[in-house]
Motif scaffolding. Sequence first.
Motif, PDB file in Angstrom:
ATOM      1  N   CYS A   1       6.553   5.878  -5.272  1.00  0.00           N
ATOM      2  CA  CYS A   1       5.717   5.728  -4.082  1.00  0.00           C
ATOM      3  C   CYS A   1       4.662   4.666  -4.343  1.00  0.00           C
ATOM      4  O   CYS A   1       4.328   4.355  -5.480  1.00  0.00           O
ATOM      5  CB  CYS A   1       5.075   7.052  -3.678  1.00  0.00           C
ATOM      6  N   PHE A   2       4.155   4.098  -3.255  1.00  0.00           N
ATOM      7  CA  PHE A   2       3.067   3.126  -3.310  1.00  0.00           C
ATOM      8  C   PHE A   2       1.756   3.797  -2.934  1.00  0.00           C
ATOM      9  O   PHE A   2       1.746   4.795  -2.222  1.00  0.00           O
ATOM     10  CB  PHE A   2       3.316   1.991  -2.307  1.00  0.00           C
ATOM     11  N   ASP A   3       0.661   3.170  -3.365  1.00  0.00           N
ATOM     12  CA  ASP A   3      -0.635   3.605  -2.865  1.00  0.00           C
ATOM     13  C   ASP A   3      -0.819   3.065  -1.443  1.00  0.00           C
ATOM     14  O   ASP A   3       0.043   2.356  -0.921  1.00  0.00           O
ATOM     15  CB  ASP A   3      -1.759   3.146  -3.791  1.00  0.00           C
TER      16      ASP A   3
ATOM     17  N   HIS B   1      -0.527  -0.755  -1.051  1.00  0.00           N
ATOM     18  CA  HIS B   1       0.697  -1.350  -1.600  1.00  0.00           C
ATOM     19  C   HIS B   1       0.426  -2.266  -2.800  1.00  0.00           C
ATOM     20  O   HIS B   1       1.103  -3.256  -3.009  1.00  0.00           O
ATOM     21  CB  HIS B   1       1.468  -2.108  -0.508  1.00  0.00           C
ATOM     22  N   GLN B   2      -0.566  -1.910  -3.602  1.00  0.00           N
ATOM     23  CA  GLN B   2      -0.899  -2.661  -4.803  1.00  0.00           C
ATOM     24  C   GLN B   2      -0.444  -1.949  -6.078  1.00  0.00           C
ATOM     25  O   GLN B   2      -0.377  -2.562  -7.131  1.00  0.00           O
ATOM     26  CB  GLN B   2      -2.412  -2.902  -4.881  1.00  0.00           C
ATOM     27  N   HIS B   3      -0.171  -0.652  -5.975  1.00  0.00           N
ATOM     28  CA  HIS B   3       0.196   0.147  -7.142  1.00  0.00           C
ATOM     29  C   HIS B   3       1.436   0.969  -6.827  1.00  0.00           C
ATOM     30  O   HIS B   3       1.613   1.442  -5.714  1.00  0.00           O
ATOM     31  CB  HIS B   3      -0.952   1.080  -7.523  1.00  0.00           C
ATOM     32  N   LEU B   4       2.265   1.138  -7.841  1.00  0.00           N
ATOM     33  CA  LEU B   4       3.502   1.906  -7.710  1.00  0.00           C
ATOM     34  C   LEU B   4       3.486   3.034  -8.733  1.00  0.00           C
ATOM     35  O   LEU B   4       3.149   2.813  -9.899  1.00  0.00           O
ATOM     36  CB  LEU B   4       4.711   0.998  -7.959  1.00  0.00           C
TER      37      LEU B   4
ATOM     38  N   SER C   1       0.474  -1.457 -11.733  1.00  0.00           N
ATOM     39  CA  SER C   1      -0.386  -2.224 -10.836  1.00  0.00           C
ATOM     40  C   SER C   1       0.124  -3.662 -10.838  1.00  0.00           C
ATOM     41  O   SER C   1       1.038  -4.014 -11.573  1.00  0.00           O
ATOM     42  CB  SER C   1      -1.840  -2.172 -11.286  1.00  0.00           C
TER      43      SER C   1
END
Length: 64
Positions: free
Chosen positions: A35-37, A40-43, A56
């Motif tokens: 999932c993304f934060d 959409h900067q971190h997975l 990140s």
Amino acid sequence: MFVVGSNIIKVWDILGGGRLLAGFSNHQKTITSICFDGEHQHLLSGSLDRYFWYFSSHKKYFCA
């Protein structure tokens, strides 16, 4: 596009001809979720090995 198969996450450029941009194989067992934060900067990825990885845009973090 992110694709998960077995213990590998692959990043594909579907707009740029379908080329593979990156691959991550940090898990020892099958990945069960990603999932993304909100930005959409971190997975985050979780696996049957009972670990999760936090990626990140600049660094990779490991958490148990």
